[in-house]
Design an enzyme around this catalytic site. Structure first.
Site, PDB file in Angstrom:
ATOM      1  N   HIS A  78      18.964   2.195  43.981  1.00  0.00           N
ATOM      2  CA  HIS A  78      20.034   1.896  43.027  1.00  0.00           C
ATOM      3  C   HIS A  78      20.867   3.119  42.703  1.00  0.00           C
ATOM      4  CE1 HIS A  78      19.552  -2.375  42.019  1.00  0.00           C
ATOM      5  NE2 HIS A  78      18.361  -2.178  42.537  1.00  0.00           N
ATOM      6  N   ASP A  79      20.240   4.269  42.677  1.00  0.00           N
ATOM      7  CA  ASP A  79      21.006   5.494  42.461  1.00  0.00           C
ATOM      8  C   ASP A  79      21.993   5.688  43.608  1.00  0.00           C
ATOM      9  OD1 ASP A  79      21.782   7.955  41.289  1.00  0.00           O
ATOM     10  OD2 ASP A  79      20.470   9.023  42.682  1.00  0.00           O
ATOM     11  N   VAL A  82      25.238   3.430  43.858  1.00  0.00           N
ATOM     12  CA  VAL A  82      26.284   3.612  42.854  1.00  0.00           C
ATOM     13  C   VAL A  82      26.781   5.051  42.952  1.00  0.00           C
ATOM     14  CG1 VAL A  82      26.895   3.464  40.405  1.00  0.00           C
ATOM     15  CG2 VAL A  82      25.166   1.929  41.340  1.00  0.00           C
ATOM     16  N   GLY A  84      26.857   7.288  45.366  1.00  0.00           N
ATOM     17  CA  GLY A  84      26.065   8.302  46.055  1.00  0.00           C
ATOM     18  C   GLY A  84      24.803   8.688  45.307  1.00  0.00           C
ATOM     19  N   ASP A  86      23.290  10.813  43.459  1.00  0.00           N
ATOM     20  CA  ASP A  86      23.564  11.991  42.634  1.00  0.00           C
ATOM     21  C   ASP A  86      22.626  12.093  41.440  1.00  0.00           C
ATOM     22  OD1 ASP A  86      24.443   9.839  41.283  1.00  0.00           O
ATOM     23  OD2 ASP A  86      26.468  10.568  40.892  1.00  0.00           O
ATOM     24  N   SER A  88      22.484  10.143  39.105  1.00  0.00           N
ATOM     25  CA  SER A  88      23.167   9.699  37.876  1.00  0.00           C
ATOM     26  C   SER A  88      22.358   8.618  37.156  1.00  0.00           C
ATOM     27  CB  SER A  88      24.578   9.194  38.181  1.00  0.00           C
ATOM     28  OG  SER A  88      24.542   8.200  39.175  1.00  0.00           O
ATOM     29  N   THR A 142       8.283  -4.417  51.250  1.00  0.00           N
ATOM     30  CA  THR A 142       6.860  -4.504  51.597  1.00  0.00           C
ATOM     31  C   THR A 142       6.005  -4.146  50.389  1.00  0.00           C
ATOM     32  OG1 THR A 142       5.122  -3.701  53.071  1.00  0.00           O
ATOM     33  CG2 THR A 142       6.775  -2.091  52.422  1.00  0.00           C
ATOM     34  N   THR A 188       0.943  -8.412  50.725  1.00  0.00           N
ATOM     35  CA  THR A 188       0.127  -7.189  50.708  1.00  0.00           C
ATOM     36  C   THR A 188       0.910  -6.105  49.973  1.00  0.00           C
ATOM     37  OG1 THR A 188       1.063  -6.603  52.857  1.00  0.00           O
ATOM     38  CG2 THR A 188      -1.091  -7.701  52.865  1.00  0.00           C
ATOM     39  N   THR A 189       1.109  -6.371  48.699  1.00  0.00           N
ATOM     40  CA  THR A 189       2.123  -5.606  47.960  1.00  0.00           C
ATOM     41  C   THR A 189       1.849  -4.111  47.796  1.00  0.00           C
ATOM     42  OG1 THR A 189       3.414  -5.563  45.915  1.00  0.00           O
ATOM     43  CG2 THR A 189       1.140  -6.264  45.722  1.00  0.00           C
TER      44      THR A 189
END
Ligand code: HEM
Ligand SMILES: *[C@@H]1O[C@H](CO)[C@@H](O)[C@H](O)[C@H]1NC(C)=O
Ligand SMILES: *[C@@H]1O[C@H](CO)[C@@H](O)[C@H](O)[C@H]1NC(C)=O
Length: 267
Positions: A78-79, A82, A84, A86, A88, A142, A188-189
């Protein structure tokens, strides 16, 4: 972690995976640099133990709660998507610990965009990533858990889903209520394996977006999913390469960026 952050902060939250006997072992946050080129040994002189310290802190966190590895991986994704990678996502005006941040991200409400194949692919392409990266990085599923609200429409309304699989998930995710109930994204979390891809072959992808990658239509996407389902070694190696590629989205170099003294605040 605070020790490192306050002395000479500069996480470049590139995540590196180590596989040990198929178990998630460690994530390493790579330090950033302020010179024109990014280097992976920024703290070599000023804090030679940096990577070891980070590794042990992350390992401890994962031993305490296996899901932490998954949550940090998702945090990194997620960083990067949004503006690059960085860091943030770490910025906050309140005093937030990484644990609080991760907890908040676990309840993050994502926009209900229809996660169709062409949207997913063009979103990745707009970040300089290609179809293979999309398949590989989706393989990050996975590990980790997902809330009922993120897969309800799929298990009640999708057709490209194994009916028994859908029925078993409906038990823990009612049509109404229980939004926060969680299910493992693959069966197989806590293992970094190819079960995620194998599940797609059986129409047992948890998310609509996952199953979009394998629709039995003979596409290149299908071929890649089939390949990685049966090649754990290729998955491991190529996933690493795609993670590095993702970690290099829009790097801030020269005077465009800064080494934060405190990872939660701009200097
Ligand atoms: C291709 C587009 C993607 C979509 C549509 C997507 C969607 C989702 C959704 C809906 C969840 C559940 C979130 C929740 O319960 O609130 C999730 C969880 C997760 N995602 Fe993705 N994801 C994508 C790509 C990625 C990538 C690239 C990675 C990392 C390489 C990743 C890693 C994870 C992980 C590890 C979790 C579990 C987090 C946890 O257990 O805390 N995802 N994703
Ligand atoms: C399934 O689709 C129907 C018809 O479009 C809709 O009314 C219903 O809310 C959907 N159910 C879920 C759980 O998304
Ligand atoms: C789900 O959990 C979040 C965060 O704890 C909370 O704000 C929200 O009200 C919960 N939703 C439901 C339906 O329980």
């Amino acid at each position: 972690m605070n020790r490192l952050c306050s002395s000479s902060y500069g996480w470049r939250p590139a995540v590196r995976w180590k596989r040990r006997g198929g178990e998630l072992a460690a994530i390493v946050l790579v330090p950033t640099t302020c010179t024109a080129q990014l280097t992976s040994d920024f703290y070599k002189q000023s804090c030679p133990q940096a990577l070891q310290i980070i590794r042990s802190v992350v390992k401890r966190a994962i031993n305490r709660e296996a899901r932490m590895g998954a949550s940090l991986l998702r945090l990194h994704f997620h960083d990067c998507f949004v503006n690059g990678c960085d860091g943030s996502i770490l910025l906050d005006d309140t005093d937030t610990s990484l644990l609080q941040l991760v907890t908040r991200l676990r309840f993050w409400e994502v926009l209900p965009i229809p996660m169709e194949y062409y949207w997913l692919l063009s979103s990745f392409q707009s970040h300089g990533l290609d179809l293979q990266d999309l398949i590989l990085l989706s393989g990050g599923h996975t590990t980790g858990l997902a809330r009922c609200t993120t897969f309800r429409a799929r298990i009640y309304n999708d057709t490209n889903i194994d009916p028994e699989f859908a029925a078993s998930l409906q038990k823990g995710c009612p049509a109404n209520g229980g939004d926060n109930n969680t299910a493992p994204i693959d069966s197989t979390t806590t293992h970094f394996d190819t079960v995620y891809f194998k599940s797609l072959l059986q129409k047992k992808g948890l998310f609509h977006s996952d199953q979009e990658l394998f629709k039995s239509d003979g596409s290149d996407s299908d071929t890649l999913v089939q390949h990685y389902a049966n090649s754990p070694q290729d998955f491991k190696v190529d996933f690493g390469a795609s993670m590095v590629k993702m970690g290099n989205i829009k790097p801030l170099t020269g005077s465009d960026g800064e080494i934060r003294l405190n990872c939660r605040k701009i200097n």
